[in-house]
Design an enzyme around this catalytic site. Structure first.
Site, short mmCIF file in Angstrom:
data_model
loop_
_atom_site.label_atom_id
_atom_site.label_comp_id
_atom_site.label_asym_id
_atom_site.label_seq_id
_atom_site.Cartn_x
_atom_site.Cartn_y
_atom_site.Cartn_z
NE ARG A 131 -23.83 0.78 -35.35
CZ ARG A 131 -22.91 1.44 -36.03
NH1 ARG A 131 -21.67 1.00 -36.05
NH2 ARG A 131 -23.21 2.53 -36.69
CE LYS A 135 -16.27 17.02 -46.19
NZ LYS A 135 -15.82 15.73 -46.69
N GLY A 144 -25.78 8.67 -37.84
CA GLY A 144 -24.50 9.36 -37.80
C GLY A 144 -24.39 10.28 -36.60
N GLY A 169 -24.61 6.81 -43.29
CA GLY A 169 -24.66 6.89 -44.75
C GLY A 169 -25.96 6.35 -45.30
#
Ligand code: PEP
Length: 652
Positions: A37, A198, A353, A376
C-alpha cells in the site's frame, strides 16, 4: 459518472498538498509485513514532489477507537516511506493542532510530512466538521488517493473536501476509470466471476451487473448455498441457511434476465478444514456425500469456466473460488487468476479484498488490467453505489462559470484606462468560459464600455448613490449609470465602509436603489482583523447581510452577487487560507438560505476577494462554495489579470 479533477489538472508548485493515502499496512510487533500500500501511493507522492509541492500525508491504520494507541502508530510507515522515496519523511506525532501547524508552516517545496494516524481522533470516523477543518488548515488542496476508504465518509477523505478543493490522485483516478468501465460501459462479451463465502455480500453486484453481463460465473463457498437451494446434496459444505430463499430468487432473476449463469460442476472436497488432509473431487449432480465439505472448484469446473471466459472482452472477478490460503484448495482460484492473464485483448479487473490478495499471492497481479486496492470500496462501486470518497472529489468543470471581477479602485486616468482596456482585450482569450467583469472609475466608464462592446466583458461601477438625483455634490446615481448602459455595481466595498464610513443603513439604501433600478449588485461583506481575532467573523457577516439586505425581496435578490472580502486581506498581500474563504462563504450561503431560500442561496454567485493573484487564485476558485474572485491590485496588470482569467477558464 462525470469526470473528476485529478492532481494532473492542477498547479502544485509551492502549494501545501494535503494528501489522503491508504497506509493501512499489516504490522507485526511494530514492523510492516507488507508495504504494497505504501508503494501504491508512491506515484502520486513522487509526482507532487517533482512539481515542487509540500506534501502532507494522512492516513488511518487499523481501528484504534478514536484515541492514541502506539500499536497503531504510523511512525514505522514514515521510516519505510523515507526509504522508498530516498528522502527524509518528517513524522508529526499528532495529526492536528498548533505543533503540527507549525511543522507544516515551515515546510519547503519538496518536503514530505506524514501525520500520525487520523483515527487517533474520534472526529475522523464521525466525519466531525471541526476535526475536518483542523486538518484542512494544513493544506491548500486536498488530494484523495485512498480508494480503499472511498466507501467511508470520514473526515480525512470526505470532511476535508468541504473546506478544500479535493482532487483525485493517480491511484484513485485509475480505480475510478477501471471500475467505471466494468460497472457502466463494459465492452461485450462481458463475463462476471463471483466467489467468496457469502451470497449476501454479492447480491448487490449481481443485481447491478445483471443487465450488462453476458455470463455470470459463480464459485467459492457461496456456490453451496446455490446448490442447496437447487436441491443438491452438499455434504458438510458450508452454506448460508438463511439465504436459501435469496439464492432461489437470484437464480430466478438471472434465468429471466437472459444472462448465462454458470455454476461449478464439481468440487474439491475434504473431511476437515485444514491443510494436508484427504481430498476428493465430487460431481455436484451426483452430490457431495455426508462428512465431506467442498473447499474449491474442481478440475471440470475450471475447464468449464475457462471455456466461458474465452473470447471475453471484459472480465470482472470478485471473490476467490476456494480456500486459496491453503495450497491444496487454491488450484481453482489460481487457475481463474491465470486464465485472466491469458485474455490479452480483454479488460480484466480484479475487485479488491480476497481476490486481490489471491492474485498477488500467485504473482499475476501485474498481468491483468487492474487489481483494485479497495475491498469494500470496489464491491460498493460494482454495486453501482455512489461512494462518498469519490462523490466528494471535484468534477473536471464547475457547474457555474467562474467570475473574474477586476476592481480598479481609484487607479488609471481615462487615457490610461483606454490603453489598458485595449491591451487587456488583446490579451484576454475571452473564448474561455469564465466571466470577466471590470469596474473602472466613473470617469472611464464610457470609454471602457465602448472598448469592450461586443465582447463578453461586463463593465460595472464601483459605487452608486442611493438617491436618484438631487443636491448630493460629487455623487453618481443609479439612473445616471443605467442611462450609460451600466448594468453592474459594487456596493459596500470595505474601503467605502471603513474609509468613507458608510454604514449598513446607507449600504442597504444603495442596494435597494440599485436593484430597483434594475442593476445587478455585487455586495461586499467581510470582517476586520480585530473582528476575526475576537472570533466574530460570523457575527459580522450575519449583521452585514441581514442589515444590508433588509427589505430586498426574493426576486430582486436573484440579481445579487456577494463578495466575501475579509478587510485584513484587501490590498495587504495577505490572502485568506482556502479553508477560511470556504468557511466564511459557506456561512454566507447559510445566511442567504435563511434570509431567502436554500434554492436561491445556491444560485447567488459568491466571490472571494482579498489579495488574489495568479499564484493563489486556483485553490480559491476551486473551493466548493466559491464562484470566483473580486480582484483589486492584480486586476491592474494585463498579464496577471488575463492569466487569472485563463486559470479560471480551465475549471469551468
Ligand atoms: C478589492 O479591492 O476588492 C480587493 C480585493 O483588492 P486586492 O485584490 O488588491 O486585495
Amino acid at each position: 459518472m462525470r469526470e473528476k479533477l485529478t492532481i494532473r489538472d492542477i498547479e502544485l508548485k509551492d502549494k501545501h498538498i494535503l494528501m489522503r493515502v491508504d497506509f493501512n499496512v499489516p504490522m507485526e510487533n511494530g514492523n510492516i509485513t507488507d508495504d504494497t500500500r505504501i508503494r501504491a501511493a508512491l506515484p502520486t507522492i513522487k509526482y507532487a514532489l517533482e512539481q515542487n509541492a509540500k506534501v502532507i500525508l494522512m492516513s488511518h491504520l487499523g481501528r484504534p477507537k478514536g484515541e492514541p494507541n502506539p500499536k497503531y502508530s504510523l511512525e514505522p510507515v514514515a521510516k519505510r516511506l523515507g526509504e522508498l522515496l530516498g528522502k527524509n519523511v518528517k513524522f508529526c506525532h499528532t495529526a492536528i493542532g498548533e505543533q503540527t501547524e507549525k511543522i507544516v508552516e515551515e515546510m519547503k517545496p519538496g518536503d514530505v510530512v506524514l501525520l500520525e494516524n487520523t483515527r487517533f481522533f474520534p472526529g475522523e470516523r464521525k466525519n466531525d466538521p471541526e476535526f475536518a477543518k483542523s486538518l484542512a488548515k494544513l493544506g491548500d488542496i486536498h488530494v484523495n488517493d485512498a480508494f480503499g476508504t472511498a466507501h467511508r465518509a470520514h473526515a480525512s477523505n470526505v470532511g476535508v473536501a468541504k473546506f478544500l478543493p479535493s482532487v483525485a490522485g493517480f491511484l484513485m483516478e485509475k480505480e475510478i476509470k477501471m471500475l467505471s468501465s466494468v460497472t457502466y460501459s463494459p465492452e461485450k462479451p462481458y463475463v462476471v466471476i463471483l466467489g467468496g463465502v457469502k451470497v449476501s455480500d454479492k447480491i448487490g453486484v449481481i443485481e447491478n451487473l445483471l443487465d450488462k453481463a453476458d455470463k455470470l460465473l459463480i464459485g467459492g463457498a457461496m456456490m453451496f448455498t446455490f446448490f442447496k437451494a437447487q436441491g443438491y446434496k452438499i455434504g458438510a459444505s458450508k452454506f448460508e441457511e438463511d439465504k436459501l430463499d435469496l439464492a432461489r430468487e437470484i437464480l430466478d432473476k438471472v434465468n429471466k434476465s437472459g444472462v448465462e449463469l454458470v455454476l461449478p460442476v464439481d468440487a474439491v472436497c475434504a473431511r476437515e478444514f485444514k491443510a494436508e488432509t484427504d481430498k476428493k473431487v465430487f460431481d455436484i449432480r451426483e452430490g457431495i456425500p455426508e462428512g465431506w465439505m467442498g473447499l474449491d472448484i474442481g478440475p471440470k469446473s475450471i475447464e468449464l469456466f475457462k471455456s466461458k471466459l474465452s473470447g471475453a472482452k471484459t472480465v470482472v472477478w470478485n471473490g476467490p473460488m476456494g480456500v486459496f490460503e491453503i495450497e491444496d484448495f487454491s488450484i481453482g482460484t489460481r487457475a481463474i487468476a491465470q486464465s485472466l492473464t491469458e485474455l490479452s485483448s480483454a479488460l480484466t479487473v480484479v475487485g479488491g479484498g480476497d481476490s486481490a490478495a489471491a492474485i498477488t499471492k500467485f504473482g499475476f497481479a501485474d498481468k491483468v488490467s487492474h487489481v483494485s486496492t479497495g475491498g469494500g470500496a470496489s464491491l460498493e462501486f460494482l454495486e453501482g453505489k455512489e461512494l462518498p470518497g469519490i462523490a466528494s472529489i471535484l468534477e473536471k468543470k464547475k457547474k457555474h462559470p467562474i467570475i473574474v471581477a477586476g476592481n480598479w479602485k481609484m487607479n488609471k486616468t481615462p487615457s490610461e484606462a483606454r490603453v489598458f482596456s485595449r491591451e487587456l482585450l488583446k490579451e484576454l482569450n475571452t473564448a474561455g468560459n469564465a466571466k470577466v467583469w471590470v469596474f473602472p472609475p466613473f470617469v472611464s466608464l464610457v470609454d471602457v464600455q465602448e472598448i469592450f462592446t461586443g465582447t463578453s466583458v461586463t463593465v460595472g461601477a464601483q459605487n452608486v448613490h442611493q438617491k436618484p438625483f438631487g443636491a448630493f455634490t460629487g455623487e453618481v446615481s443609479v439612473p445616471m449609470l443605467t442611462d450609460l448602459g451600466i448594468t453592474h455595481v459594487i456596493i459596500g466595498h470595505s474601503e467605502r465602509r471603513h474609509v468613507f464610513n458608510e454604514t449598513d443603513f446607507t449600504i442597504n439604501e444603495k442596494v435597494k436603489a440599485a436593484l430597483d433600478g434594475g442593476m445587478a449588485v455585487i455586495l461586499c461583506v467581510g470582517e476586520t482583523f480585530e473582528e476575526r481575532q475576537a472570533g466574530k467573523t460570523f457575527d459580522v457577516l450575519k449583521r452585514q447581510l441581514t442589515k444590508d439586505l433588509e427589505g430586498v425581496n426574493l426576486s430582486d435578490a436573484s440579481k445579487l452577487t456577494i463578495a466575501y472580502e475579509p478587510v485584513w486581506a484587501i490590498g495587504t498581500g495577505v490572502v485568506a487560507r482556502p479553508y477560511q474563504a470556504q468557511e466564511a462563504i459557506s456561512y454566507v450561503r447559510e445566511m442567504l438560505s435563511k434570509i431567502y431560500t436554500p434554492q436561491l442561496a445556491e444560485k447567488i454567485a459568491c466571490l472571494y476577494g482579498g489579495s488574489i493573484k495568479k499564484s493563489n487564485c486556483q485553490e480559491l476558485f476551486l473551493l466548493p462554495d466559491v464562484d470566483g474572485g473580486l480582484i483589486g491590485g492584480a486586476s491592474l496588470k494585463v498579464d496577471e489579470f488575463s492569466e487569472i482569467y485563463e486559470i479560471a477558464s480551465k475549471f469551468c
